[in-house]
Structures are given as C-alpha cells and as structure tokens.
Design a protein around this motif. Structure first.
Motif, PDB file in Angstrom:
ATOM      1  N   MET A 154      60.952  65.399 -54.775  1.00 24.03           N
ATOM      2  CA  MET A 154      60.348  66.750 -55.507  1.00 24.03           C
ATOM      3  C   MET A 154      59.273  67.153 -54.190  1.00 24.03           C
ATOM      4  SD  MET A 154      59.917  65.751 -59.460  1.00 24.03           S
ATOM      5  CE  MET A 154      59.140  64.271 -59.077  1.00 24.03           C
ATOM      6  N   GLU A 155      59.307  68.179 -53.493  1.00 26.18           N
ATOM      7  CA  GLU A 155      58.453  68.604 -52.676  1.00 26.18           C
ATOM      8  C   GLU A 155      57.604  70.039 -53.308  1.00 26.18           C
ATOM      9  OE1 GLU A 155      60.807  69.706 -49.361  1.00 26.18           O
ATOM     10  OE2 GLU A 155      60.741  67.790 -48.457  1.00 26.18           O
ATOM     11  N   VAL A 156      56.516  69.521 -53.725  1.00 29.30           N
ATOM     12  CA  VAL A 156      55.561  70.524 -54.455  1.00 29.30           C
ATOM     13  C   VAL A 156      53.991  70.572 -54.019  1.00 29.30           C
ATOM     14  CG1 VAL A 156      57.291  70.664 -56.423  1.00 29.30           C
ATOM     15  CG2 VAL A 156      55.286  69.156 -56.521  1.00 29.30           C
ATOM     16  N   ALA A 157      53.466  71.682 -54.276  1.00 29.04           N
ATOM     17  CA  ALA A 157      51.973  71.638 -54.206  1.00 29.04           C
ATOM     18  C   ALA A 157      51.207  71.918 -55.358  1.00 29.04           C
ATOM     19  CB  ALA A 157      51.559  72.819 -53.122  1.00 29.04           C
ATOM     20  N   TRP A 158      50.658  70.891 -55.990  1.00 31.54           N
ATOM     21  CA  TRP A 158      50.035  71.134 -57.135  1.00 31.54           C
ATOM     22  C   TRP A 158      48.743  71.891 -57.102  1.00 31.54           C
ATOM     23  CZ3 TRP A 158      51.508  69.971 -62.020  1.00 31.54           C
ATOM     24  CH2 TRP A 158      52.594  69.013 -62.059  1.00 31.54           C
ATOM     25  N   ARG A 159      48.296  72.628 -57.983  1.00 34.39           N
ATOM     26  CA  ARG A 159      47.150  73.440 -58.117  1.00 34.39           C
ATOM     27  C   ARG A 159      46.547  73.549 -59.175  1.00 34.39           C
ATOM     28  NH1 ARG A 159      50.423  77.881 -57.813  1.00 34.39           N
ATOM     29  NH2 ARG A 159      49.509  79.629 -58.956  1.00 34.39           N
ATOM     30  N   PRO A 195      64.750  75.504 -56.617  1.00 37.17           N
ATOM     31  CA  PRO A 195      63.277  75.624 -56.839  1.00 37.17           C
ATOM     32  C   PRO A 195      63.045  74.599 -57.808  1.00 37.17           C
ATOM     33  CG  PRO A 195      64.552  77.208 -57.966  1.00 37.17           C
ATOM     34  CD  PRO A 195      65.534  76.576 -57.217  1.00 37.17           C
ATOM     35  N   LEU A 196      61.619  74.220 -57.805  1.00 34.44           N
ATOM     36  CA  LEU A 196      60.952  73.188 -58.735  1.00 34.44           C
ATOM     37  C   LEU A 196      59.635  73.928 -59.257  1.00 34.44           C
ATOM     38  CD1 LEU A 196      60.951  70.431 -60.018  1.00 34.44           C
ATOM     39  CD2 LEU A 196      59.869  69.618 -58.218  1.00 34.44           C
ATOM     40  N   ARG A 197      59.549  74.089 -60.566  1.00 30.56           N
ATOM     41  CA  ARG A 197      58.250  74.399 -61.278  1.00 30.56           C
ATOM     42  C   ARG A 197      57.866  73.371 -62.105  1.00 30.56           C
ATOM     43  NH1 ARG A 197      61.108  79.167 -62.889  1.00 30.56           N
ATOM     44  NH2 ARG A 197      60.756  78.415 -64.807  1.00 30.56           N
ATOM     45  N   ALA A 198      56.740  72.832 -62.215  1.00 29.79           N
ATOM     46  CA  ALA A 198      56.064  71.910 -63.008  1.00 29.79           C
ATOM     47  C   ALA A 198      54.742  72.451 -63.453  1.00 29.79           C
ATOM     48  CB  ALA A 198      55.871  70.641 -62.402  1.00 29.79           C
ATOM     49  N   TRP A 199      54.352  72.029 -65.016  1.00 33.08           N
ATOM     50  CA  TRP A 199      53.269  72.340 -65.196  1.00 33.08           C
ATOM     51  C   TRP A 199      52.485  70.905 -66.010  1.00 33.08           C
ATOM     52  CZ3 TRP A 199      52.384  72.007 -70.503  1.00 33.08           C
ATOM     53  CH2 TRP A 199      53.504  72.150 -71.223  1.00 33.08           C
ATOM     54  N   THR A 200      51.054  70.744 -66.049  1.00 33.75           N
ATOM     55  CA  THR A 200      50.664  69.934 -66.876  1.00 33.75           C
ATOM     56  C   THR A 200      49.248  70.314 -67.708  1.00 33.75           C
ATOM     57  OG1 THR A 200      49.172  68.968 -65.344  1.00 33.75           O
ATOM     58  CG2 THR A 200      51.433  67.782 -65.646  1.00 33.75           C
ATOM     59  N   SER A 201      49.046  69.971 -68.859  1.00 35.07           N
ATOM     60  CA  SER A 201      47.930  70.476 -69.540  1.00 35.07           C
ATOM     61  C   SER A 201      47.295  69.481 -70.359  1.00 35.07           C
ATOM     62  CB  SER A 201      48.211  71.740 -70.530  1.00 35.07           C
ATOM     63  OG  SER A 201      48.907  71.091 -71.423  1.00 35.07           O
ATOM     64  N   GLY A 202      46.731  68.405 -69.540  1.00 34.30           N
ATOM     65  CA  GLY A 202      46.137  67.346 -70.107  1.00 34.30           C
ATOM     66  C   GLY A 202      44.738  67.467 -70.655  1.00 34.30           C
ATOM     67  N   GLN A 203      44.010  66.615 -71.030  1.00 31.75           N
ATOM     68  CA  GLN A 203      42.712  66.905 -71.790  1.00 31.75           C
ATOM     69  C   GLN A 203      41.823  67.507 -70.769  1.00 31.75           C
ATOM     70  OE1 GLN A 203      42.331  65.751 -74.688  1.00 31.75           O
ATOM     71  NE2 GLN A 203      40.240  65.949 -75.018  1.00 31.75           N
ATOM     72  N   GLY A 204      41.271  68.694 -70.985  1.00 30.65           N
ATOM     73  CA  GLY A 204      40.268  69.412 -70.224  1.00 30.65           C
ATOM     74  C   GLY A 204      40.895  70.127 -68.788  1.00 30.65           C
ATOM     75  N   SER A 205      42.069  69.704 -68.650  1.00 25.43           N
ATOM     76  CA  SER A 205      42.522  70.183 -67.184  1.00 25.43           C
ATOM     77  C   SER A 205      44.108  70.803 -67.336  1.00 25.43           C
ATOM     78  CB  SER A 205      42.622  69.088 -66.089  1.00 25.43           C
ATOM     79  OG  SER A 205      43.592  68.123 -66.468  1.00 25.43           O
ATOM     80  N   ALA A 206      44.246  71.633 -66.463  1.00 25.10           N
ATOM     81  CA  ALA A 206      45.583  72.365 -66.313  1.00 25.10           C
ATOM     82  C   ALA A 206      45.944  72.408 -64.886  1.00 25.10           C
ATOM     83  CB  ALA A 206      45.696  73.545 -67.218  1.00 25.10           C
ATOM     84  N   SER A 207      46.970  72.119 -64.727  1.00 23.98           N
ATOM     85  CA  SER A 207      47.561  72.385 -63.289  1.00 23.98           C
ATOM     86  C   SER A 207      49.111  72.782 -63.243  1.00 23.98           C
ATOM     87  CB  SER A 207      47.599  71.086 -62.272  1.00 23.98           C
ATOM     88  OG  SER A 207      48.235  69.924 -63.073  1.00 23.98           O
ATOM     89  N   VAL A 208      49.430  73.493 -62.232  1.00 19.81           N
ATOM     90  CA  VAL A 208      50.863  73.805 -62.040  1.00 19.81           C
ATOM     91  C   VAL A 208      51.485  73.395 -60.464  1.00 19.81           C
ATOM     92  CG1 VAL A 208      50.869  75.820 -63.379  1.00 19.81           C
ATOM     93  CG2 VAL A 208      50.312  75.942 -61.160  1.00 19.81           C
ATOM     94  N   ALA A 209      52.593  73.113 -60.518  1.00 16.25           N
ATOM     95  CA  ALA A 209      53.324  73.049 -58.973  1.00 16.25           C
ATOM     96  C   ALA A 209      54.472  73.830 -58.858  1.00 16.25           C
ATOM     97  CB  ALA A 209      53.644  71.283 -58.915  1.00 16.25           C
ATOM     98  N   GLU A 210      54.555  74.170 -57.698  1.00  8.21           N
ATOM     99  CA  GLU A 210      55.854  75.111 -57.271  1.00  8.21           C
ATOM    100  C   GLU A 210      56.179  74.394 -55.965  1.00  8.21           C
ATOM    101  OE1 GLU A 210      55.652  79.480 -58.371  1.00  8.21           O
ATOM    102  OE2 GLU A 210      53.601  78.938 -58.177  1.00  8.21           O
ATOM    103  N   GLY A 211      57.471  74.449 -55.860  1.00  2.00           N
ATOM    104  CA  GLY A 211      58.235  73.904 -54.589  1.00  2.00           C
ATOM    105  C   GLY A 211      59.532  73.735 -54.592  1.00  2.00           C
ATOM    106  N   ARG A 212      60.188  72.799 -54.284  1.00  2.00           N
ATOM    107  CA  ARG A 212      61.706  72.598 -54.380  1.00  2.00           C
ATOM    108  C   ARG A 212      61.964  71.041 -54.641  1.00  2.00           C
ATOM    109  NH1 ARG A 212      63.614  70.919 -49.099  1.00  2.00           N
ATOM    110  NH2 ARG A 212      65.829  71.706 -49.673  1.00  2.00           N
ATOM    111  N   TRP A 213      63.037  70.923 -54.940  1.00  6.57           N
ATOM    112  CA  TRP A 213      63.593  69.285 -55.250  1.00  6.57           C
ATOM    113  C   TRP A 213      64.912  69.136 -54.082  1.00  6.57           C
ATOM    114  CZ3 TRP A 213      68.401  68.429 -57.784  1.00  6.57           C
ATOM    115  CH2 TRP A 213      69.109  69.370 -58.283  1.00  6.57           C
ATOM    116  N   LEU A 214      65.415  67.980 -53.973  1.00  8.19           N
ATOM    117  CA  LEU A 214      66.458  67.740 -52.984  1.00  8.19           C
ATOM    118  C   LEU A 214      67.044  66.426 -53.492  1.00  8.19           C
ATOM    119  CD1 LEU A 214      65.541  65.834 -50.485  1.00  8.19           C
ATOM    120  CD2 LEU A 214      63.868  67.709 -50.285  1.00  8.19           C
TER     121      LEU A 214
END
Length: 152
Positions: A77-82, A49-68
């Motif tokens: 990395m196969e993820v969908a950011w939202r 599994p792969l989980r990622a997040w960012t919290s840049g200036q005025g925006s936050a996003s997360v991604a979930e998926g997998r890595w291979l």
C-alpha cells in the motif's frame, strides 16, 4: 544388526510454503474493503486506488494512494496519511503472503510474525474475514475527509 523397532521415526516435515502469484493476490484484494477496529481501507479496481480512514479516540485521519501486488507474494500500500494537524509523505507498507497447505499466511514486512490470513475451510480467527466485497465504507471515508479538510 538393528531391529526395525530400534529405528527412529523421521520427524514430521513441515508443509513447504509456496508464494501466491500476483494474480492470486489481486483476486484477494480487488474491490474489497478491509474493516479495522476504528476504520477501513478500500482496494479499488482500475489503477488500484486505495482509500483508508481511521477515527480513533480524539483523532481522525485519511489516506489516499494506490496498492500493488508483486510476483514474490507481496501486497503493498502506497499512501499518504493526513489529519487536521498532520500531512504525511507517501509511505509504502507491504505484507508478504505464503501458502502452506490450505492456508494463506500473511505478515507485515519486513519482520512481522506470520499469521493465518485465510484458511480453507474458513476459520473465525482468519484476518480475511474482515474483508468484505465492494466499497462499503465510502461514506465514512468522505465524512472523515471533509472533517479533516474543513477550516474549522
């Protein structure tokens, strides 16, 4: 007849690069968190599994998926950011790796520049120094995910 001093010395040959095995790449990434300036990604074990997040200036996003990893030296990395305003599709981002001497080099595919990823002995500029053992940013991931998923 030419004298030995007249002969040109051969140009130094650049060290031949080899491709790390999928197992070697797996050892580099499994159960590690890649720290970024404004976020992180965690490369899990079972099922990769792969989980990622960012919290840049005025925006936050997360991604979930997998890595291979692949037998030809890639980590993908196969993820969908939202974010609050965006729900992305599953995307694949790959990095190629090669070994030259005591250095593992990496580049973002398809045409990124090669750079030093991990050297032996370690160098302060190595990207791999941004990898830490374990899931060290899960609380920040959950906090960011809850913020994005809230109805406010």
């Amino acid at each position: 007849m030419a004298h030995a001093t007249d002969e040109k010395k051969p140009e130094p040959v650049e060290a031949a690069a080899t491709v790390p095995t999928a197992f070697e790449l797996q050892l580099l990434y499994t159960d590690r968190t890649w720290l970024w300036k404004d976020g992180a990604a965690y490369f899990g074990k079972a099922g990769r599994p792969l989980r990622a997040w960012t919290s840049g200036q005025g925006s936050a996003s997360v991604a979930e998926g997998r890595w291979l990893v692949t037998k030809d030296g890639q980590m993908c990395m196969e993820v969908a950011w939202r974010s609050k305003s965006y729900k992305g599709k599953l995307q694949r981002t790959c990095y190629s790796h090669r070994i030259k001497g005591e250095t593992i080099e990496q580049r973002k595919d398809p045409d990124g520049e090669w750079y030093s990823f991990k050297r032996t002995p370690e160098d302060p500029s190595d990207e791999y120094r941004k990898f830490v053992a374990g899931d060290t940013k899960s609380a920040q991931f959950e906090e960011t995910r809850k913020l994005i998923d809230s109805k406010n």
